[in-house]
Structure formats: structure tokens, C-alpha cells
Design a protein around this motif. Structure first.
Motif, PDB file in Angstrom:
ATOM      1  N   ASN A 158       7.443  13.532  14.550  1.00 12.47           N
ATOM      2  CA  ASN A 158       8.039  12.449  15.342  1.00 12.47           C
ATOM      3  C   ASN A 158       7.565  11.050  14.947  1.00 12.47           C
ATOM      4  OD1 ASN A 158       9.173  14.600  16.621  1.00 12.47           O
ATOM      5  ND2 ASN A 158       8.346  14.185  18.648  1.00 12.47           N
TER       6      ASN A 158
ATOM      7  N   ASN B 181      11.233  18.601  19.293  1.00  8.42           N
ATOM      8  CA  ASN B 181      11.050  18.581  20.749  1.00  8.42           C
ATOM      9  C   ASN B 181       9.586  18.643  21.143  1.00  8.42           C
ATOM     10  OD1 ASN B 181      13.811  18.439  21.354  1.00  8.42           O
ATOM     11  ND2 ASN B 181      14.047  20.667  21.208  1.00  8.42           N
ATOM     12  N   THR B 182       8.827  19.490  20.447  1.00  6.95           N
ATOM     13  CA  THR B 182       7.403  19.632  20.746  1.00  6.95           C
ATOM     14  C   THR B 182       6.621  19.786  19.451  1.00  6.95           C
ATOM     15  OG1 THR B 182       7.342  22.054  20.849  1.00  6.95           O
ATOM     16  CG2 THR B 182       7.996  20.877  22.873  1.00  6.95           C
TER      17      THR B 182
ATOM     18  N   ASN C 266       2.768  11.880  21.424  1.00  4.98           N
ATOM     19  CA  ASN C 266       2.782  12.865  22.504  1.00  4.98           C
ATOM     20  C   ASN C 266       3.165  14.218  21.920  1.00  4.98           C
ATOM     21  OD1 ASN C 266       3.219  14.388  24.840  1.00  4.98           O
ATOM     22  ND2 ASN C 266       4.148  12.680  25.953  1.00  4.98           N
TER      23      ASN C 266
ATOM     24  N   ASN D  54       4.084  16.687  23.599  1.00  2.01           N
ATOM     25  CA  ASN D  54       5.138  17.202  24.480  1.00  2.01           C
ATOM     26  C   ASN D  54       4.893  18.654  24.913  1.00  2.01           C
ATOM     27  OD1 ASN D  54       6.740  14.830  24.578  1.00  2.01           O
ATOM     28  ND2 ASN D  54       7.559  15.314  22.551  1.00  2.01           N
ATOM     29  N   ARG D  55       3.648  19.047  24.940  1.00  2.00           N
ATOM     30  CA  ARG D  55       3.314  20.392  25.397  1.00  2.00           C
ATOM     31  C   ARG D  55       3.165  20.449  26.921  1.00  2.00           C
ATOM     32  NH1 ARG D  55      -1.286  21.635  20.795  1.00  2.00           N
ATOM     33  NH2 ARG D  55      -0.007  22.945  19.416  1.00  2.00           N
TER      34      ARG D  55
ATOM     35  N   THR E 220       3.427  17.131  29.076  1.00  2.06           N
ATOM     36  CA  THR E 220       4.152  16.049  29.726  1.00  2.06           C
ATOM     37  C   THR E 220       4.832  15.193  28.681  1.00  2.06           C
ATOM     38  OG1 THR E 220       3.942  14.092  31.151  1.00  2.06           O
ATOM     39  CG2 THR E 220       2.094  14.597  29.698  1.00  2.06           C
ATOM     40  N   LYS E 221       5.923  14.534  29.072  1.00  2.00           N
ATOM     41  CA  LYS E 221       6.621  13.644  28.153  1.00  2.00           C
ATOM     42  C   LYS E 221       6.350  12.180  28.474  1.00  2.00           C
ATOM     43  CE  LYS E 221      10.423  16.858  27.155  1.00  2.00           C
ATOM     44  NZ  LYS E 221       9.996  17.081  25.765  1.00  2.00           N
TER      45      LYS E 221
ATOM     46  N   LYS F 297       0.227  10.828  25.355  1.00  2.00           N
ATOM     47  CA  LYS F 297      -0.059  10.423  23.980  1.00  2.00           C
ATOM     48  C   LYS F 297      -1.532  10.622  23.641  1.00  2.00           C
ATOM     49  CE  LYS F 297       3.650   7.290  22.709  1.00  2.00           C
ATOM     50  NZ  LYS F 297       3.964   6.024  22.028  1.00  2.00           N
TER      51      LYS F 297
END
Length: 420
Positions: A128, A136-137, A172, A174-175, A177-178, A183
Motif C-alpha cells: 500500500n 486490503n490487509t 496500517n 488493517n488487521r 482497525t482501519k 498505523k
């Protein structure tokens, strides 16, 4: 086939027949060859040797050993049924032309012959970190990278290295929280090391690339000189060197006499089997009457000791320590234009070093995440068969072709994923 030179008692003769010593090699090696290979493979190998190997005894031994190693590789490659003959001919038949492959690297890797590439050099898309590399994660990212690296392991030749440049990122995962509170500094180098070793690669070296005073936000609390506020500027990346040492129990001929009358000696390292010549008529034996001890890897290293593969002394001096310093690529000119057409170009210093130190002239160098194709361009400069794979032709295609034209004055062979 033309007449070849041979030498008897230092006198040169011309002959179109194989040297008698080739018969000796097969006589001494016969039962060992039959124990290792099936009749069809062995008959084809014998026929090929007697048809093509010419010259004096020394040349006969050298060419026989080359043919034997090629046969072993062909047998191993035949066990993989997913390779595409047309693609592989296109990639490996002409090292004088660089190859640009447009498409998903996993798709192309699955079509390539096993152990067909002698060196891999790359920097992967960071999780990312750019608009063209989004997942996504972090788990999704690492899973995709793992599939690719597993296929790279199959395609990379045995006892050969993968030079892998990667740095930590601040993002982040993303595991959990987004939100912005998710971060953190993500240690991609640590995650990739685990992936490589689980797949079968052996960690060998980690160069720390000191990039200098790079742009960052991690030290924004530098004017708050109190505990727990301070974070260092992230100004380095890893340049990992991983080796593939697939354990190969196939016996190999003595590099001195060429005979296959050998016994397993020991393991010089994990995945590296060594052998000892038991031919009492071998031309080289120790004071204790021990035969030559060797491995497939030592034979490979000996074969690369040619004048054309001499590594530049200045390059060795620059990379003598495992901390190297050079700046990131300056891609934006005074007019604010991106001169390379890529937002995260690879520095040429890395493939320059890797190509010279880890491969020989005319061997194949592959970058599965080619980006601006710096590895492909640099390895082509050094007379390697250069292959780069890049997914984003729409984003980088025109800039890449323009770069090949300007830096090499050559147009690469382009292959699109939908070519089949």
C-alpha cells in the motif's frame, strides 16, 4: 560438424572421431549411470556424447561433464509439466536481446522451465505504498508475495541467489482497525525473511543500504525532547541475499577424470551434497590416496572462473562492508518532470553489484517486479540474458520503451500475457 583438433604426445592431429577416453569414461561409469538414469535417458545421453564431443582428453572430460550436468537438469525440468515450450524458447534462445514481459509475474513464472534462471534481482511493490500496489490487509499482501516467491524458488537454478531489496514502511496493516490509530512501522524485511526461509531459501547476507537523509514524518516530535516522544528517521533499506540450495542426491562425475565412480562424502552446507572420486586411475589423488572431493556447487563456481566474469575491483571495494551508502534515484528534474516514468525506481547500484558478483556472461537474470526495468537494463549492459516482468504496462509501458531506446539504443522483445 567440422574437423576438430586433438593432441597426442604434444603433436596436433585432426580427427572427426571422439577421443578414446570417452569410451573409458563410460566403461568406468557404466553401472553407476545405469543405477541413476533410466535406459531411454541414458541411451540418448550416450548417443549425444559420441556424436558431438571431440578434441583431446582434457577437452573431452570438460565437454562430457557439461553434457552430464545438462542431462541432469533436463531430467529435473521434465518433472514439471506446466512449462510452455514456445515461451521458454523466446526467453532463452537469444541473450543478445533484452526481454520485457507485460503481465502478472506469477502467471509468467508458472510457464517457465524449472531452474532456468541463474540470478533474480528485484524490489517488490511495497504494501500500500503506491497507488498501483494496494491490498486490503497486510496478510493479503504477504500471501500473494509468498505464492510468487515459491514459484521463483522453482524457476531459480540450484545453488543460485535471489537478491531482494525491501524496506520497512509506515502504514496500517488493517488487521485490527482501519483508523489512523492503526498505523505503525511494518517490518517488511522481517516478514519476507520468514517467507523466504519457509519456502526453502537460505538466508546468507543482509546489506544495509544507507539512503542518507530521506524525507520522513517520523521525527516530527524532534522538538519535544522528552521520553517516549522520539523516533528515528527511517533512512535505510535491506538488500537481502538468499540462496537456493535444493538438496540434490544425484551423483556427479569427478571434475578431474570425468568418471562417475564416486561416493557420497559429506554435506558442506545445508542442501549441498559433496562427493569423492573412487576411481583409482584418476589423475589426481592426495598423499593419502584420497580421490578428488567436490560438489555440484564447487563445479559451478569453477566454471564461472573465466576472465570475462572478472568482477570490477572498485565494485568489490564499494561493497566490501555490509553497510553501503548511495542516494535514492533522483527521478524528478528541475522542471518537475519524472524522467523515468515510475514513482519508485530501482537504483542501478544494486543490479550492477548483483549481476557481476552472482552471475556470469550470457547467464539469465530475471526481475519479477521490473518497474522501470533498471535490473533488465543494467544486466543487459553486462552481457546477460535479461528478463523483466511488469504488471502495469498502461502506467509504465511508454516510459520503459523510451528508456531502453535512450540508455541502450535497443528495442527489447516484448511479450504480453495474452500472447498464448
Amino acid at each position: 560438424m567440422g574437423l576438430a583438433q586433438t593432441s597426442i604426445n604434444n603433436t596436433l592431429y585432426f580427427t572427426d572421431a571422439p577421443h578414446p577416453y570417452l569410451n573409458t569414461i563410460f566403461e568406468v561409469s557404466d553401472k553407476h549411470l545405469k543405477r541413476t538414469f533410466n535406459e531411454e535417458v541414458l541411451n540418448r545421453f550416450k548417443t549425444d556424447c559420441f556424436k558431438h564431443i571431440r578434441g583431446n582428453r582434457e577437452h573431452t572430460i570438460t565437454e562430457y561433464i557439461k553434457s552430464y550436468y545438462a542431462m541432469v537438469k533436463n531430467v529435473h525440468q521434465s518433472q514439471y509439466t506446466g512449462a510452455d515450450l514456445s515461451l521458454n524458447e523466446s526467453l532463452f534462445s537469444d541473450p543478445a536481446i533484452p526481454k520485457v514481459l507485460w503481465g502478472n509475474c506469477l502467471d509468467f513464472l508458472k510457464l517457465m522451465d524449472s531452474e532456468s534462471v541463474q540470478l533474480m534481482v528485484t524490489s517488490p511493490p511495497y504494501y500500500n505504498a503506491r497507488e498501483y500496489s494496494q491490498w486490503n490487509t497486510l496478510d493479503d499482501y504477504l500471501e500473494e508475495m509468498s505464492h510468487i516467491i515459491k514459484e521463483c524458488y522453482r524457476v531459480l537454478d540450484n545453488h543460485r541467489p535471489f537478491v531482494f531489496n525491501v524496506g520497512d514502511i509506515f502504514d496500517n496493516d488493517n488487521r485490527h482497525t482501519k483508523s489512523v490509530w492503526g498505523k505503525r512501522r511494518i517490518p517488511l524485511g522481517a516478514y519476507f525473511t520468514q517467507i523466504f526461509e519457509e519456502i526453502g531459501f537460505k538466508f546468507v547476507d543482509d546489506f544495509i543500504w544507507d539512503k542518507g537523509e530521506v524525507q520522513t514524518q517520523r521525527h516530527k516530535n524532534g522538538d519535544t525532547p522528552y521520553p517516549l516522544y522520539q523516533y528515528p528517521i527511517n533512512c535505510y533499506e535491506h538488500i537481502f541475499v538468499f540462496y537456493k540450495h535444493r538438496l540434490d542426491e544425484t551423483p556427479y562425475p569427478c571434475p578431474v577424470c570425468g568418471c562417475l565412480k564416486v561416493n557420497g562424502n559429506a554435506y558442506t552446507a545445508v542442501g549441498i551434497k559433496s562427493w569423492e572420486c573412487k576411481n583409482l586411475d584418476c589423475f589426481e589423488r592426495s598423499a593419502a590416496n584420497r580421490g578428488k572431493r567436490f560438489s555440484a556447487r564447487t563445479q559451478l563456481m569453477t566454471d564461472l572462473q573465466q576472465s570475462e566474469n572478472t568482477v570490477c575491483e572498485d565494485l568489490l571495494r564499494q561493497w566490501r562492508r555490509d553497510v553501503v551508502k548511495f542516494p535514492p534515484v533522483m527521478k524528478i528534474n528541475s522542471k518537475g518532470q519524472n524522467t523515468l516514468g515510475h514513482t519508485a525506481p530501482f537504483p542501478r547500484e544494486i543490479p550492477e553489484y548483483a549481476t557481476q558478483v552472482f552471475s556470469g556472461v550470457n547467464e539469465t537474470v530475471l526481475d519479477p517486479f521490473a518497474g522501470a526495468f533498471t535490473t533488465t537494463i543494467e544486466s543487459f549492459r553486462q552481457r546477460r540474458n535479461s528478463i523483466g516482468i511488469e504488471l502495469n504496462k498502461t502506467l509504465f509501458g511508454n516510459a520503459v520503451l523510451d528508456r531502453f531506446s535512450k540508455t541502450l539504443n535497443v528495442q527489447p522483445k516484448e511479450v504480453n500475457r495474452g500472447w498464448l
